[in-house]
Design an enzyme around this catalytic site. Structure first.
Site, PDB file in Angstrom:
ATOM      1  N   LYS A 157       0.879  -1.179   0.000  1.00 56.11           N
ATOM      2  CA  LYS A 157       0.000   0.000   0.000  1.00 56.11           C
ATOM      3  C   LYS A 157       0.906   1.215   0.000  1.00 56.11           C
ATOM      4  CE  LYS A 157      -1.924   3.006   1.911  1.00 56.11           C
ATOM      5  NZ  LYS A 157      -1.634   4.402   1.505  1.00 56.11           N
ATOM      6  N   GLU A 179       9.139   1.744  11.263  1.00 56.09           N
ATOM      7  CA  GLU A 179      10.219   2.725  11.049  1.00 56.09           C
ATOM      8  C   GLU A 179       9.567   4.098  11.015  1.00 56.09           C
ATOM      9  OE1 GLU A 179      13.324  -0.079   8.621  1.00 56.09           O
ATOM     10  OE2 GLU A 179      12.703   1.800   7.725  1.00 56.09           O
ATOM     11  N   CYS A 200      13.799  10.808   7.023  1.00 54.54           N
ATOM     12  CA  CYS A 200      13.654  10.440   8.439  1.00 54.54           C
ATOM     13  C   CYS A 200      14.970  10.572   9.197  1.00 54.54           C
ATOM     14  CB  CYS A 200      13.122   9.021   8.563  1.00 54.54           C
ATOM     15  SG  CYS A 200      14.147   7.826   7.698  1.00 54.54           S
ATOM     16  N   GLU A 245       8.861  17.075  14.605  1.00 46.51           N
ATOM     17  CA  GLU A 245       9.460  16.712  13.319  1.00 46.51           C
ATOM     18  C   GLU A 245       8.830  17.590  12.233  1.00 46.51           C
ATOM     19  OE1 GLU A 245       8.409  12.999  11.374  1.00 46.51           O
ATOM     20  OE2 GLU A 245      10.514  12.603  10.957  1.00 46.51           O
TER      21      GLU A 245
HETATM   22  P1  NAD Z   1       2.271   8.721   7.237  1.00 43.15           P
HETATM   23  O1  NAD Z   1       2.404   7.986   8.526  1.00 43.15           O
HETATM   24  O2  NAD Z   1       1.266   9.802   7.134  1.00 43.15           O
HETATM   25  O3  NAD Z   1       1.912   7.711   6.052  1.00 43.15           O
HETATM   26  C1  NAD Z   1       2.729   6.579   5.768  1.00 43.15           C
HETATM   27  C2  NAD Z   1       1.855   5.514   5.117  1.00 43.15           C
HETATM   28  O4  NAD Z   1       0.918   5.057   6.080  1.00 43.15           O
HETATM   29  C3  NAD Z   1       1.040   5.993   3.917  1.00 43.15           C
HETATM   30  O5  NAD Z   1       1.020   4.979   2.946  1.00 43.15           O
HETATM   31  C4  NAD Z   1      -0.350   6.190   4.523  1.00 43.15           C
HETATM   32  O6  NAD Z   1      -1.379   6.050   3.589  1.00 43.15           O
HETATM   33  C5  NAD Z   1      -0.388   5.070   5.528  1.00 43.15           C
HETATM   34  N1  NAD Z   1      -1.343   5.243   6.625  1.00 43.15           N
HETATM   35  C6  NAD Z   1      -1.798   6.385   7.177  1.00 43.15           C
HETATM   36  N2  NAD Z   1      -2.693   6.109   8.146  1.00 43.15           N
HETATM   37  C7  NAD Z   1      -2.791   4.753   8.228  1.00 43.15           C
HETATM   38  C8  NAD Z   1      -3.543   3.870   9.022  1.00 43.15           C
HETATM   39  N3  NAD Z   1      -4.384   4.295   9.948  1.00 43.15           N
HETATM   40  N4  NAD Z   1      -3.383   2.553   8.819  1.00 43.15           N
HETATM   41  C9  NAD Z   1      -2.525   2.080   7.892  1.00 43.15           C
HETATM   42  N5  NAD Z   1      -1.802   2.871   7.095  1.00 43.15           N
HETATM   43  C10 NAD Z   1      -1.921   4.199   7.259  1.00 43.15           C
HETATM   44  O7  NAD Z   1       3.728   9.225   6.881  1.00 43.15           O
HETATM   45  P2  NAD Z   1       4.165  10.171   5.649  1.00 43.15           P
HETATM   46  O8  NAD Z   1       3.741  11.545   5.968  1.00 43.15           O
HETATM   47  O9  NAD Z   1       3.743   9.524   4.366  1.00 43.15           O
HETATM   48  O10 NAD Z   1       5.767  10.033   5.715  1.00 43.15           O
HETATM   49  C11 NAD Z   1       6.583  10.849   6.487  1.00 43.15           C
HETATM   50  C12 NAD Z   1       6.949  10.177   7.795  1.00 43.15           C
HETATM   51  O11 NAD Z   1       7.645   8.944   7.551  1.00 43.15           O
HETATM   52  C13 NAD Z   1       7.888  11.003   8.644  1.00 43.15           C
HETATM   53  O12 NAD Z   1       7.467  10.986   9.978  1.00 43.15           O
HETATM   54  C14 NAD Z   1       9.226  10.264   8.505  1.00 43.15           C
HETATM   55  O13 NAD Z   1      10.136  10.468   9.558  1.00 43.15           O
HETATM   56  C15 NAD Z   1       8.779   8.861   8.411  1.00 43.15           C
HETATM   57  N6  NAD Z   1       9.819   8.025   7.814  1.00 43.15           N
HETATM   58  C16 NAD Z   1      10.538   7.176   8.620  1.00 43.15           C
HETATM   59  C17 NAD Z   1      11.564   6.396   8.092  1.00 43.15           C
HETATM   60  C18 NAD Z   1      12.394   5.472   8.966  1.00 43.15           C
HETATM   61  O14 NAD Z   1      13.112   4.658   8.418  1.00 43.15           O
HETATM   62  N7  NAD Z   1      12.329   5.582  10.281  1.00 43.15           N
HETATM   63  C19 NAD Z   1      11.848   6.474   6.730  1.00 43.15           C
HETATM   64  C20 NAD Z   1      11.100   7.362   5.934  1.00 43.15           C
HETATM   65  C21 NAD Z   1      10.085   8.119   6.492  1.00 43.15           C
END
Ligand code: NAD
Length: 502
Positions: free
Chosen positions: A190, A265, A299, A396
């Site tokens: 997804k 992550e 991240c 963040e």
């Molecule tokens: P997000 O959490 O909004 O979304 C990530 C994914 O989760 C998307 O595909 C979204 O559709 C899905 N999602 C959202 N709500 C959900 C739910 N209730 N159930 C299941 N899936 C759901 O994150 P974002 O804004 O897309 O990405 C940025 C974030 O990702 C930042 O916080 C960043 O630090 C983090 N990130 C972490 C790493 C790591 O390795 N630690 C790497 C890259 C990004």
């Protein structure tokens, strides 16, 4: 024709098919419309509509989970060498289409080509690296006891869900999907709703390279709908998630009823600590690279600069000079260093911190402004005269925005560095070896680099502590997540069995 014009022309050619047909879900090797209709995908460069995207919901997730479950046994039981060959072919096909992937990724996410061309190749590297681990991934141990020959084996856990964010989406998706496939799992992916283009390319590339139908399925849609359904699906055995910390806790809750194994992550507010005895020129390069490359939408970015007060003034002055020279522009221009932020929502979030910084009493030493109104462009920003209690130091922001905080002693630096809910990465700049050892030992982070920016080495563990995540990727750690350990004990003789009821 300039390189930018050439790239735009190539991109138009690549996008034509998406504009005509939209992006469909891919389930069991077939294109499928989404049960919830379609949503629009727009480019952050000029806010134009790129294409329509199938909007999946629980029905599509159910179909994809069933497809992944049906495909599981054959994929699991395929001889390791054959699976390895398919994954190598995927890596080769990614390399062959690296330019296409990079151009689409830039247009979809606003990332600069300068960085995305490498990200596509990193995706290929992920497939190659895990392909080479396929053969030994199931090996176990023998642990002989006086009465038993005990052996262990590892088996793939089953169909898994992979939920990815919009930042460097192609590279991050391969980072999860490659080890899952190498382990022998099948996958329902997804992707983030803001960046569906390269997720579509990935499943196409994988199938064209010989991945059997149903082994990788892609369902587009929104997190609270398709993502939630994936976490709740009983046939999905584990969820590999990359995204925000608060979404991570939802993933855990949603998977509770089906006892999901989760790998999370999550976010970060990572410190880079610069002591006055460091190589300050190299530290400056690394500080700039680790917050302003990849639009700061990374991240592992070091978004808090902890700088020793003895060098603060000179270091910050050099920083301002360099930050003001960073090139913001069209992501397909090879000279561009920062492109537009991914969506309007994210742009509004990042720019809201310009006012928050002022309200909290910090100084905007560079940037703090938007660029034009055609797309979601901002100037790289530096906040100084900040302290660690300000929102700009605690939250963040996930953009090209750095908060500089002074410290005087090593103890104070450590206290500030650790005073955060997060714990993903830390970067320490000092030429005092003993201090580096002492400091890194007490720094609360899953990954730390000394006198270096983030240089990823695939066999090393990747992951965070505290609100930055649970679990590790990389090397054999990835297989620990996607596989189950099994113990089998064989009696080596007629040992005494306790007899009841005799
Ligand atoms: P997000 O959490 O909004 O979304 C990530 C994914 O989760 C998307 O595909 C979204 O559709 C899905 N999602 C959202 N709500 C959900 C739910 N209730 N159930 C299941 N899936 C759901 O994150 P974002 O804004 O897309 O990405 C940025 C974030 O990702 C930042 O916080 C960043 O630090 C983090 N990130 C972490 C790493 C790591 O390795 N630690 C790497 C890259 C990004």
């Amino acid at each position: 024709m300039s390189t930018l014009e050439q790239n735009i022309e190539k991109l138009h050619g690549l996008l034509a098919r998406f504009q005509e047909d939209g992006i469909k879900n891919r389930i069991a090797g077939e294109n499928r419309e989404g049960a919830a209709g379609r949503f629009l995908n727009t480019s952050p460069v000029d806010k134009s509509v790129i294409c329509e995207v199938a909007q999946g919901n629980s029905d599509d997730i159910d179909a994809a989970a069933n497809a992944a479950a049906d495909a599981f046994a054959d994929w699991r039981d395929m001889p390791a060498n054959e699976r390895r060959k398919i994954l190598i072919r995927v890596a080769e096909a990614i390399e062959a289409r690296a330019e296409e992937i990079a151009l689409c990724e830039c247009w979809d996410t606003g990332q600069a080509l300068k960085f995305m061309s490498k990200a596509a190749l990193r995706g290929a590297e992920n497939f190659r690296y895990f392909a080479d681990q396929v053969v030994q991934a199931r090996d176990g141990q023998h642990l002989k006891s006086p009465t038993l020959m005990n052996i262990t084996t590892r088996v793939p856990i089953g169909p898994v869900g992979v939920i990815t964010p919009w930042n460097t989406p192609f590279m991050l998706s391969t980072w999860k999907i490659a080890p899952a496939l190498a382990a022998g799992c099948t996958v329902v992916h997804k992707p983030a709703e803001a960046s569906p283009l390269t997720a579509r390319l990935l499943v196409e590339i994988a199938e064209e390279a010989g991945l059997p139908k149903g082994v990788l399925n892609t369902v587009n849609g929104f997190g609270e709908d398709a993502g939630k359904a994936l976490c709740e699906h009983p046939k999905i055995r584990a969820i590999a998630f990359v995204g925000e910390s608060r979404t991570g806790s939802l993933i855990t809750k949603q998977g509770a009823d089906t006892l999901k194994r989760n790998h999370l992550e999550l976010g970060g507010k990572n410190p880079v600590i610069v002591f006055d005895d460091a190589d300050l020129d190299r530290a400056l390069d690394a500080v700039i690279f680790m917050i302003y490359s990849i639009n700061g939408e990374r991240c592992t970015s070091s978004s808090r600069l902890l700088v020793q007060d003895t060098i603060k003034e000179a270091f910050e002055a050099k920083l301002v000079e360099r930050v003001n020279k960073i090139k913001v522009g069209h992501p397909l221009d090879p000279a561009t260093e920062i492109g537009p932020l991914v969506t309007e929502e994210h742009f509004n979030k990042v720019t809201s911190y310009f006012d928050i910084a002022k309200e909290d009493g910090a100084t905007i030493a560079a940037g703090g402004m938007t660029v034009g109104d055609e797309g979601y462009f901002v100037r790289p920003t530096l906040f100084t005269n900040a302290n660690n209690q300000m929102r700009i130091a605690r939250e963040e922001i996930f953009g090209p925005v750095l908060t500089a905080i002074p410290f005087s002693t090593e103890e104070e630096a450590l206290q500030i560095a650790n005073d955060t809910p997060y714990g993903l990465t830390g970067y320490v700049w000092t030429n005092d070896l003993t201090r580096a050892l002492r400091f890194t030992d007490r720094l609360e982070a899953g990954m730390i680099w000394v006198n270096s920016e983030n240089v990823r080495h695939l066999p090393t563990p990747f992951g965070g502590v505290k609100a930055s995540g649970i679990g590790r990727d990389g090397g054999d750690w990835s297989f620990e997540f996607y596989m189950e350990q099994k113990h089998i004990g064989f009696a080596t003789g007629q040992h005494k069995i306790t007899q009841l009821g005799k």
